[in-house]
Design a protein around this motif. Structure first.
Motif, PDB file in Angstrom:
ATOM      1  N   PHE A  99       0.841  -1.189   0.000  1.00 21.26           N
ATOM      2  CA  PHE A  99       0.000   0.000   0.000  1.00 21.26           C
ATOM      3  C   PHE A  99       0.884   1.250   0.000  1.00 21.26           C
ATOM      4  CE2 PHE A  99      -3.256  -2.903   1.759  1.00 21.26           C
ATOM      5  CZ  PHE A  99      -4.304  -2.586   0.901  1.00 21.26           C
ATOM      6  N   ARG A 100       0.496   2.254  -0.778  1.00 19.17           N
ATOM      7  CA  ARG A 100       1.226   3.513  -0.803  1.00 19.17           C
ATOM      8  C   ARG A 100       0.694   4.408   0.302  1.00 19.17           C
ATOM      9  NH1 ARG A 100       2.551  -0.346  -4.378  1.00 19.17           N
ATOM     10  NH2 ARG A 100       3.799   0.416  -6.124  1.00 19.17           N
ATOM     11  N   GLY A 101       1.568   4.876   1.168  1.00 20.82           N
ATOM     12  CA  GLY A 101       1.128   5.723   2.267  1.00 20.82           C
ATOM     13  C   GLY A 101       2.257   6.036   3.218  1.00 20.82           C
ATOM     14  N   GLY A 102       2.001   6.956   4.128  1.00 27.90           N
ATOM     15  CA  GLY A 102       2.990   7.379   5.098  1.00 27.90           C
ATOM     16  C   GLY A 102       2.735   6.770   6.462  1.00 27.90           C
ATOM     17  N   ARG A 103       3.723   6.900   7.342  1.00 31.52           N
ATOM     18  CA  ARG A 103       3.664   6.212   8.639  1.00 31.52           C
ATOM     19  C   ARG A 103       3.557   7.155   9.828  1.00 31.52           C
ATOM     20  NH1 ARG A 103       8.748   2.783   6.330  1.00 31.52           N
ATOM     21  NH2 ARG A 103       7.609   1.962   4.534  1.00 31.52           N
ATOM     22  N   ILE A 104       3.572   8.474   9.572  1.00 29.90           N
ATOM     23  CA  ILE A 104       3.590   9.423  10.681  1.00 29.90           C
ATOM     24  C   ILE A 104       2.277   9.388  11.459  1.00 29.90           C
ATOM     25  CG2 ILE A 104       3.733  11.862  11.296  1.00 29.90           C
ATOM     26  CD1 ILE A 104       5.580  12.252   8.895  1.00 29.90           C
ATOM     27  N   PHE A 105       1.154   9.525  10.774  1.00 31.53           N
ATOM     28  CA  PHE A 105      -0.126   9.622  11.463  1.00 31.53           C
ATOM     29  C   PHE A 105      -0.539   8.318  12.155  1.00 31.53           C
ATOM     30  CE2 PHE A 105      -0.527  13.005   8.152  1.00 31.53           C
ATOM     31  CZ  PHE A 105      -0.448  14.062   9.027  1.00 31.53           C
ATOM     32  N   PRO A 106      -0.359   7.135  11.536  1.00 33.18           N
ATOM     33  CA  PRO A 106      -0.634   5.907  12.290  1.00 33.18           C
ATOM     34  C   PRO A 106       0.261   5.766  13.522  1.00 33.18           C
ATOM     35  CG  PRO A 106      -0.473   5.442   9.952  1.00 33.18           C
ATOM     36  CD  PRO A 106      -0.036   6.851  10.130  1.00 33.18           C
ATOM     37  N   ALA A 107       1.521   6.211  13.404  1.00 33.26           N
ATOM     38  CA  ALA A 107       2.423   6.148  14.554  1.00 33.26           C
ATOM     39  C   ALA A 107       1.940   7.050  15.679  1.00 33.26           C
ATOM     40  CB  ALA A 107       3.844   6.529  14.133  1.00 33.26           C
ATOM     41  N   VAL A 108       1.347   8.193  15.327  1.00 33.32           N
ATOM     42  CA  VAL A 108       0.782   9.082  16.350  1.00 33.32           C
ATOM     43  C   VAL A 108      -0.311   8.360  17.122  1.00 33.32           C
ATOM     44  CG1 VAL A 108      -0.598  11.158  16.706  1.00 33.32           C
ATOM     45  CG2 VAL A 108       1.389  11.241  15.202  1.00 33.32           C
ATOM     46  N   PHE A 109      -1.186   7.648  16.418  1.00 34.96           N
ATOM     47  CA  PHE A 109      -2.251   6.897  17.107  1.00 34.96           C
ATOM     48  C   PHE A 109      -1.654   5.872  18.063  1.00 34.96           C
ATOM     49  CE2 PHE A 109      -5.068   3.360  17.736  1.00 34.96           C
ATOM     50  CZ  PHE A 109      -6.322   3.927  17.893  1.00 34.96           C
ATOM     51  N   VAL A 110      -0.639   5.140  17.610  1.00 40.46           N
ATOM     52  CA  VAL A 110      -0.013   4.138  18.475  1.00 40.46           C
ATOM     53  C   VAL A 110       0.540   4.800  19.727  1.00 40.46           C
ATOM     54  CG1 VAL A 110       1.839   2.433  18.647  1.00 40.46           C
ATOM     55  CG2 VAL A 110       0.535   2.638  16.529  1.00 40.46           C
ATOM     56  N   GLY A 111       1.221   5.918  19.563  1.00 38.18           N
ATOM     57  CA  GLY A 111       1.788   6.616  20.711  1.00 38.18           C
ATOM     58  C   GLY A 111       0.724   7.123  21.671  1.00 38.18           C
ATOM     59  N   VAL A 112      -0.383   7.637  21.136  1.00 38.92           N
ATOM     60  CA  VAL A 112      -1.479   8.112  21.992  1.00 38.92           C
ATOM     61  C   VAL A 112      -2.050   6.950  22.803  1.00 38.92           C
ATOM     62  CG1 VAL A 112      -3.823   9.052  21.979  1.00 38.92           C
ATOM     63  CG2 VAL A 112      -2.056  10.085  20.536  1.00 38.92           C
ATOM     64  N   ALA A 113      -2.309   5.833  22.141  1.00 43.89           N
ATOM     65  CA  ALA A 113      -2.863   4.676  22.847  1.00 43.89           C
ATOM     66  C   ALA A 113      -1.908   4.159  23.914  1.00 43.89           C
ATOM     67  CB  ALA A 113      -3.197   3.569  21.842  1.00 43.89           C
ATOM     68  N   LEU A 114      -0.612   4.138  23.613  1.00 45.64           N
ATOM     69  CA  LEU A 114       0.356   3.681  24.611  1.00 45.64           C
ATOM     70  C   LEU A 114       0.424   4.630  25.797  1.00 45.64           C
ATOM     71  CD1 LEU A 114       3.316   2.462  22.368  1.00 45.64           C
ATOM     72  CD2 LEU A 114       1.783   1.053  23.749  1.00 45.64           C
ATOM     73  N   GLY A 115       0.407   5.933  25.529  1.00 45.33           N
ATOM     74  CA  GLY A 115       0.440   6.891  26.626  1.00 45.33           C
ATOM     75  C   GLY A 115      -0.770   6.777  27.526  1.00 45.33           C
ATOM     76  N   LEU A 116      -1.942   6.603  26.926  1.00 40.82           N
ATOM     77  CA  LEU A 116      -3.151   6.464  27.737  1.00 40.82           C
ATOM     78  C   LEU A 116      -3.184   5.123  28.467  1.00 40.82           C
ATOM     79  CD1 LEU A 116      -5.764   8.068  25.323  1.00 40.82           C
ATOM     80  CD2 LEU A 116      -4.748   9.059  27.385  1.00 40.82           C
ATOM     81  N   CYS A 117      -2.567   4.111  27.880  1.00 43.31           N
ATOM     82  CA  CYS A 117      -2.433   2.830  28.585  1.00 43.31           C
ATOM     83  C   CYS A 117      -1.568   3.005  29.826  1.00 43.31           C
ATOM     84  CB  CYS A 117      -1.842   1.785  27.648  1.00 43.31           C
ATOM     85  SG  CYS A 117      -1.498   0.197  28.429  1.00 43.31           S
ATOM     86  N   ALA A 118      -0.474   3.741  29.703  1.00 41.69           N
ATOM     87  CA  ALA A 118       0.396   3.999  30.853  1.00 41.69           C
ATOM     88  C   ALA A 118      -0.347   4.769  31.933  1.00 41.69           C
ATOM     89  CB  ALA A 118       1.630   4.769  30.402  1.00 41.69           C
ATOM     90  N   HIS A 119      -1.155   5.750  31.523  1.00 43.32           N
ATOM     91  CA  HIS A 119      -1.950   6.518  32.499  1.00 43.32           C
ATOM     92  C   HIS A 119      -2.968   5.631  33.186  1.00 43.32           C
ATOM     93  CE1 HIS A 119      -4.548   9.514  34.283  1.00 43.32           C
ATOM     94  NE2 HIS A 119      -5.552   9.101  33.521  1.00 43.32           N
ATOM     95  N   ALA A 120      -3.587   4.720  32.433  1.00 40.67           N
ATOM     96  CA  ALA A 120      -4.577   3.823  33.040  1.00 40.67           C
ATOM     97  C   ALA A 120      -3.920   2.869  34.034  1.00 40.67           C
ATOM     98  CB  ALA A 120      -5.304   3.039  31.948  1.00 40.67           C
ATOM     99  N   LEU A 121      -2.701   2.434  33.738  1.00 38.10           N
ATOM    100  CA  LEU A 121      -1.996   1.537  34.654  1.00 38.10           C
ATOM    101  C   LEU A 121      -1.467   2.272  35.873  1.00 38.10           C
ATOM    102  CD1 LEU A 121       0.043  -0.617  32.099  1.00 38.10           C
ATOM    103  CD2 LEU A 121      -1.856  -1.390  33.531  1.00 38.10           C
TER     104      LEU A 121
END
Length: 426
Positions: free
Chosen positions: A332-354
């Motif tokens: 697939f043709r596409g960039g990785r910046i915006f999906p990586a932002v989602f991953v980082g947001v989810a990980l940060g909120l996971c850390a806050h939940a823990l």
């Protein structure tokens, strides 16, 4: 050689008279780059409304049911594969071998590249528009520029096309300046870095201003107000950013192996259909928030930092990272910046939940920083993107400190970009 011999005097810096001719072409390239980005985005959004709203409603199928997600992503892979197989130039080189700013491709490849980009964005593929739009704008700027001014260096048109697109993507020339600084600082030539960035900054400013005036983009995720820095925040930053980078590095290390698996299918239609099926299964597992490029979905998560459990955040992060890995590896043709932002947001909120003591805003931006450092290997881009997600300069010192251990973890290790070998799938 005589050690006491005087060294050659440095080349004189370009005068204002030498820089002024860059203004007009830089403005034109910047505005045109923004219009290409906005045009592709609008078409993709309209097509997305049909695929994920009008069509499932007409068929009486749930818009984001597991069945519809699997069917839509598989069909998107099949369609993109057919287009890649048939269009001139096969929509560009293997995207696993390309970066954000590369040498210009032939202009004849651009129409097919834009078509498959629209299809992927509308179909829910976990990639952003940045790489193919930047490649398309560089190709067009180079093709037109070489005809209008044959004597101008090729690097000029590459720099203007890249800067105009990056400025348009982020709505500010600052992002383009930071990215191009990494490539232009060591480039030989007269003048200071600002002399070398003069034309690209004009293009980036024109692109960013065009986007702001027409679309008014925002990267503010609506995170809770940052209450100010405390000693415990230093520990949060120093732990979350490296951990996020380590998780993303797992995908980076897996990238060549996943790419090799899809290459075994030896045909773009088969590879992309199989990739679409895998993306559909992942989307059914992670839910509809793990689809698409991820920026608006990340905003949905950030607006409700306590809306999901730690396990749910972790699942979405892992699924999105796996989807990014699959989409980038299968063709697939596409960039990785915006999906990586989602991953980082989810990980940060996971850390806050823990650990509720971890401030959610700081946890999110540090998660984004770590993932972007691993995926893009662009230090300035990662720091800038993480910082603009929250409108509070108080997080900048902590982000700068968090960058150091995360960078030590990723530097010198494999990148999420392969050296081109053999032939791309045709």
């Amino acid at each position: 050689m005589n050690a006491d011999a005087p060294s050659a005097p440095p080349a004189p810096a370009p005068s204002a008279r030498a820089l002024l001719p860059l203004v007009a072409p830089a403005l034109l390239v910047g505005v045109a780059s923004a219009l290409v980005l906005l045009g592709v985005s609008v078409v993709a959004e309209r097509f997305e409304d049909v695929l994920w709203g009008t069509l499932p409603d007409a068929l009486g199928v749930g818009r984001y049911s597991a069945l519809w997600i699997i069917v839509m992503l598989t069909a998107t892979g099949l369609t993109v594969g057919i287009v890649v197989r048939q269009v001139h130039g096969h929509a560009g080189p293997d995207p696993a071998t390309t970066g954000l700013v590369d040498a210009p491709m032939p202009a004849g490849v651009v129409p097919g590249l834009l078509v498959v980009t629209v299809l992927a964005l509308a179909g829910g593929v976990s990639l952003g528009p940045e790489n193919p739009i930047t490649a398309a704008n560089i190709a067009l700027a180079y093709w037109l520029g070489r005809r209008a001014a044959p004597g101008a260096p090729a690097a000029l048109w590459v720099g203007l096309g890249a800067a105009g697109t990056i400025g348009a993507l982020f709505g500010t020339p600052v992002a383009a300046a930071l990215i191009l600084t990494e490539t232009m600082a060591a480039r030989p030539g007269p003048g200071t870095l600002w002399d070398k960035l003069f034309g690209p900054l004009i293009a980036a400013g024109a692109g960013g201003l065009t986007t702001v005036l027409i679309a008014r983009p925002t990267f503010d995720l609506g995170l809770p107000k940052y209450p100010g820095t405390h000693w415990g925040d230093l520990l949060t930053a120093l732990v979350i950013a490296p951990l996020a980078a380590a998780l993303a590095m797992a995908a980076v290390y897996a990238f060549p192996y996943v790419h090799a698996l899809f290459r075994r299918l030896r045909h773009p239609v088969l590879a992309l259909t199989a990739g679409g099926l895998v993306l559909g299964l992942l989307g059914a597992l992670g839910g509809h928030l793990t689809l698409f490029k991820g920026l608006s979905e990340a905003r949905t998560l950030a607006e409700r930092p306590d809306g999901w459990s730690a396990g749910s955040f972790a699942l979405m992060a892992v699924v999105k990272l796996a989807a990014l890995l699959t989409a980038a590896a299968c063709g697939f043709r596409g960039g990785r910046i915006f999906p990586a932002v989602f991953v980082g947001v989810a990980l940060g909120l996971c850390a806050h939940a823990l650990v509720p003591a971890a401030q959610p805003t700081l946890a999110v931006v540090c998660g984004v920083l770590g993932v972007l450092l691993a995926v893009t290997r662009q230090g300035w881009l990662s720091l800038f993107t993480a910082a603009v997600l929250v409108a509070d300069p108080n997080v900048l010192p902590l982000l700068c400190v968090a960058t150091l251990p995360a960078w030590l973890l990723v530097t010198g290790r494999p990148r999420m970009q392969l050296r081109e070998y053999g032939t791309a799938l045709r």
